[in-house]
Design a protein around this motif. Structure first.
Motif: not given
Length: 178
Positions: A84-96
């Motif tokens: 996923g992304r925020f402005p200028g940021v890349l992240y891994l999204a945990p589920e759940p």
């Protein structure tokens, strides 16, 4: 801990995090290059609450209260299958994501003077930061490079209290989930 991690060099700042050592093989090279919290010793993690209390508040009663709040939550498995992304940021999204949010909400309910990221954001979005302060081209490259290392699966059984000493993050305590 995203939300301007590059400025978290003040002595005695703290945060509550779920470390994700299983992610290190897939994310370490990217985080080393693109996440300014890595040189100060922050491992791959999902932030539960940052900023938290100043280190001077961590006496026996406060540590017991943190343990009580965290211990009311059951351990769980989390998967990281995409970015996923925020402005200028890349992240891994945990589920759940819901159990991470529940931990954050419980800590904030107990210590309302510590809103997530100082109240900068209206929504709690659990995430494992890969890159921050980067342009979309770099984020695209990192995201493509991460695909082969996914999914990442972890068992969330504890929350760590991390404290910054002015140059490095160190684990002050760890609190078991129920």
């Amino acid at each position: 801990m995203t939300g301007n991690d590059s400025s978290i060099s003040q002595v005695a700042q703290s945060g509550l995090v779920v470390t994700v050592p299983e992610a290190e093989p897939a994310v370490r090279a990217w985080r080393d290059r693109l996440d300014p919290s890595v040189p100060s010793g922050m491992p791959a993690h999902v932030t539960v609450l940052f900023p938290f209390l100043p280190e001077s508040r961590f006496d026996g009663d406060t540590l017991a209260a943190i343990a009580d709040v965290i211990g009311r939550h059951k351990a769980f498995e989390a998967r990281f299958e995409g970015c996923g992304r925020f402005p200028g940021v890349l992240y891994l999204a945990p589920e759940p994501a819901a159990p991470f949010r529940a931990l954050t909400e419980a800590v904030v309910d107990r210590w309302p003077e510590t809103p997530p990221f100082g109240g900068q954001f209206a929504e709690i979005v659990p995430h494992l930061t890969i890159a921050q302060g980067q342009d979309d081209t770099i984020l695209d490259e990192a995201e493509a490079g991460l695909r082969d290392g996914l999914p990442i699966v972890t068992r969330v059984a504890s929350v760590d209290l991390m404290v910054h000493d002015g140059s490095r993050w160190r684990q002050r305590a760890s609190f078991a989930l129920g």
